[in-house]
Design a protein around this motif. Sequence first.
Motif, PDB file in Angstrom:
ATOM      1  N   LYS A 132       1.222  -1.171  -0.445  1.00 31.33           N
ATOM      2  CA  LYS A 132      -0.102   0.006   0.227  1.00 31.33           C
ATOM      3  C   LYS A 132       0.518   1.280   0.425  1.00 31.33           C
ATOM      4  N   MET A 133       2.107   0.861   0.649  1.00 30.50           N
ATOM      5  CA  MET A 133       3.189   2.373   0.554  1.00 30.50           C
ATOM      6  C   MET A 133       3.593   2.588  -0.970  1.00 30.50           C
ATOM      7  N   GLY A 134       3.617   1.721  -2.208  1.00 29.42           N
ATOM      8  CA  GLY A 134       4.141   0.892  -2.913  1.00 29.42           C
ATOM      9  C   GLY A 134       5.767   1.451  -2.866  1.00 29.42           C
ATOM     10  N   ILE A 135       6.158   0.647  -1.606  1.00 25.70           N
ATOM     11  CA  ILE A 135       7.543  -0.045  -2.183  1.00 25.70           C
ATOM     12  C   ILE A 135       7.755  -1.939  -2.614  1.00 25.70           C
ATOM     13  N   ALA A 136       8.560  -1.292  -3.180  1.00 31.14           N
ATOM     14  CA  ALA A 136       9.257  -3.179  -3.694  1.00 31.14           C
ATOM     15  C   ALA A 136      10.433  -2.973  -3.976  1.00 31.14           C
ATOM     16  N   GLY A 137      10.767  -4.335  -3.784  1.00 29.54           N
ATOM     17  CA  GLY A 137      12.521  -4.286  -3.876  1.00 29.54           C
ATOM     18  C   GLY A 137      12.921  -4.557  -2.560  1.00 29.54           C
ATOM     19  N   ASN A 138      14.272  -4.550  -2.150  1.00 29.02           N
ATOM     20  CA  ASN A 138      14.892  -4.551  -1.283  1.00 29.02           C
ATOM     21  C   ASN A 138      15.110  -2.920  -0.845  1.00 29.02           C
ATOM     22  N   THR A 139      15.235  -1.950  -1.011  1.00 27.64           N
ATOM     23  CA  THR A 139      15.779  -0.957  -0.134  1.00 27.64           C
ATOM     24  C   THR A 139      14.469  -0.901   0.600  1.00 27.64           C
ATOM     25  N   TRP A 140      13.310  -1.223   0.602  1.00 24.73           N
ATOM     26  CA  TRP A 140      13.166  -0.957   2.305  1.00 24.73           C
ATOM     27  C   TRP A 140      13.185  -2.344   3.363  1.00 24.73           C
ATOM     28  N   TRP A 141      12.954  -2.322   4.115  1.00 22.99           N
ATOM     29  CA  TRP A 141      12.571  -3.578   4.733  1.00 22.99           C
ATOM     30  C   TRP A 141      11.772  -4.006   5.865  1.00 22.99           C
ATOM     31  N   LEU A 142      10.885  -3.980   6.501  1.00 23.16           N
ATOM     32  CA  LEU A 142       9.745  -3.617   7.546  1.00 23.16           C
ATOM     33  C   LEU A 142       9.947  -5.227   8.285  1.00 23.16           C
ATOM     34  N   LEU A 143      10.685  -4.717   9.375  1.00 20.00           N
ATOM     35  CA  LEU A 143      10.949  -5.693  10.181  1.00 20.00           C
ATOM     36  C   LEU A 143      10.035  -6.604  10.972  1.00 20.00           C
ATOM     37  N   HIS A 144       9.661  -7.384  11.303  1.00 21.40           N
ATOM     38  CA  HIS A 144       9.201  -8.169  12.237  1.00 21.40           C
ATOM     39  C   HIS A 144      10.190  -8.617  13.013  1.00 21.40           C
ATOM     40  N   GLY A 145       9.837  -9.232  14.509  1.00 24.18           N
ATOM     41  CA  GLY A 145      10.866 -10.030  15.208  1.00 24.18           C
ATOM     42  C   GLY A 145      10.036  -9.964  16.988  1.00 24.18           C
ATOM     43  N   ASN A 146      11.051 -10.510  17.417  1.00 26.57           N
ATOM     44  CA  ASN A 146      10.623 -11.036  19.007  1.00 26.57           C
ATOM     45  C   ASN A 146      11.001  -9.669  19.896  1.00 26.57           C
ATOM     46  N   LYS A 147       9.359  -9.060  20.547  1.00 28.35           N
ATOM     47  CA  LYS A 147       9.998  -7.710  21.070  1.00 28.35           C
ATOM     48  C   LYS A 147      10.475  -6.919  21.884  1.00 28.35           C
ATOM     49  N   ASP A 148      11.060  -8.685  22.422  1.00 31.71           N
ATOM     50  CA  ASP A 148      11.805  -7.792  23.564  1.00 31.71           C
ATOM     51  C   ASP A 148      13.838  -7.845  22.533  1.00 31.71           C
ATOM     52  N   ALA A 149      14.107  -8.051  21.327  1.00 29.81           N
ATOM     53  CA  ALA A 149      14.861  -8.108  20.407  1.00 29.81           C
ATOM     54  C   ALA A 149      14.808  -6.870  20.403  1.00 29.81           C
ATOM     55  N   THR A 150      12.996  -6.215  19.362  1.00 32.14           N
ATOM     56  CA  THR A 150      12.786  -5.154  18.785  1.00 32.14           C
ATOM     57  C   THR A 150      13.585  -4.035  20.028  1.00 32.14           C
ATOM     58  N   TYR A 151      13.190  -4.617  21.414  1.00 32.03           N
ATOM     59  CA  TYR A 151      13.217  -3.229  22.444  1.00 32.03           C
ATOM     60  C   TYR A 151      14.770  -3.461  22.651  1.00 32.03           C
ATOM     61  N   THR A 152      15.670  -3.906  22.017  1.00 27.29           N
ATOM     62  CA  THR A 152      17.114  -4.705  22.965  1.00 27.29           C
ATOM     63  C   THR A 152      17.537  -3.399  21.511  1.00 27.29           C
ATOM     64  N   ILE A 153      17.233  -3.901  20.706  1.00 30.10           N
ATOM     65  CA  ILE A 153      17.909  -2.738  19.526  1.00 30.10           C
ATOM     66  C   ILE A 153      17.226  -1.153  19.318  1.00 30.10           C
ATOM     67  N   ALA A 154      16.417  -1.894  19.588  1.00 33.70           N
ATOM     68  CA  ALA A 154      16.069   0.556  19.954  1.00 33.70           C
ATOM     69  C   ALA A 154      17.127   1.046  20.274  1.00 33.70           C
ATOM     70  N   LYS A 155      17.696   0.374  22.010  1.00 34.40           N
ATOM     71  CA  LYS A 155      18.255   1.000  22.954  1.00 34.40           C
ATOM     72  C   LYS A 155      19.286   1.222  22.293  1.00 34.40           C
ATOM     73  N   SER A 156      20.227   0.119  21.186  1.00 38.60           N
ATOM     74  CA  SER A 156      21.750   0.440  20.658  1.00 38.60           C
ATOM     75  C   SER A 156      21.671   1.807  19.720  1.00 38.60           C
ATOM     76  N   TYR A 157      19.992   2.215  19.224  1.00 39.29           N
ATOM     77  CA  TYR A 157      20.418   3.163  18.542  1.00 39.29           C
ATOM     78  C   TYR A 157      20.255   4.056  19.162  1.00 39.29           C
ATOM     79  N   LEU A 158      19.750   4.461  20.507  1.00 34.89           N
ATOM     80  CA  LEU A 158      19.447   5.262  21.181  1.00 34.89           C
ATOM     81  C   LEU A 158      17.687   6.112  21.291  1.00 34.89           C
ATOM     82  N   VAL A 159      17.096   5.105  20.738  1.00 35.62           N
ATOM     83  CA  VAL A 159      15.811   5.726  20.472  1.00 35.62           C
ATOM     84  C   VAL A 159      15.322   4.762  21.415  1.00 35.62           C
TER      85      VAL A 159
END
Lengths: 217, 138
Positions: A132-159
């Motif tokens: 629906k966003m009109g994005i294709a190919g491999n430039t923009w990845w939308l990532l699904h993951g375990n919640k803890d893993a996502t919240y942990t990686i957010a910290k390393s991005y300072l977010v």
Amino acid sequence: MKNTGYIIALILLGCGCKFNDSTTKTLPIYGNKEPVTKTVNGKQVTDTVYQTIPAFKFVNQYGDTITEKSLDGKIYVADFFFTTCPTICPVMHRNMLPVYNEFKNNPDFRILSHSIDPKYDTVPVLKKYADKMGIAGNTWWLLHGNKDATYTIAKSYLVAVQEKNAQENYTHDGFFILIDKQKRIRGTYQGTDPAEVEKMTADIKILMAEPDQKAAK
Amino acid sequence: MKIWLIVSAFVAMLVIASSCQNEGQIEFNRFYSNGSVVYQAHCQNCHGAKGEGLQGLIPSLIDSIYLKNNKNTLACQLNNGLKGKIMILNKEFEGEMPASKLSPLEIAQVLTYVTNSFGNKLGTINTDQVNADLAKCK
């Protein structure tokens, strides 16, 4: 005639300065840094070690496994969102679209959008969002993951991201984080502000032109 | 003498007529400018500063024909949210718009703003109309 000569010389000088400026411009390196002393050829050498994004494992909208190795030799931008977000996410991704369009033909560039609502944002939901966003190919990845893993990686991005609050809303920062080929943080931009996102696009070009980025594979 | 009477009556009529028109215009301006504030706070993130929407995810608000055909149910859409497929500018959308927590007055203001911005021109939608529409929500 004499004056014209001076003017031309001045213009050339001006151009020269500007030209030098843009070729030597580099982006700062963010995050914690530690001095590390090593012995190289019998001599003590102190080097600075910068914070890097740690190893991770997520799944993109195509169901492909994405790890830190998938980003080897790539400059990328990371953000955090969820597909049913009624607040800042539509603004962030409205602003991200021109970035995607600018660099979608560059094989060494990626955008990583981590969903912070893995329960709802399954792989098919993310794929539908991408379509629906009109994005294709491999430039923009939308990532699904375990919640803890996502919240942990957010910290390393300072977010900062937080779980659902009393109003059933997730809260998260709207930052876009620019990561270089050495997995270091090179810029943070307010993704809800079109002017900051334009600056990010300019910075990505500066980063791509840095000698150690060009050399890195 | 008679002529003066006719002229002054005519002038009086003109004044009354123009003040009526002004009152309508004043009401419109009031609803429209308050509506733009409501829009910025509650709608703009998703629908965009120019009502442009977001790709195939969030519909734009520039489809004057849709707005005109659904003028009497727009208040219900805002009040109760909207789910299911809709066609906007010949494109299908099927996301979900959450129910707003806006008062009837705010709904009237924001609808006046939206239906008279982005190339739309449907005139004032006042609070009485909104209350009447809300009473008929399905």
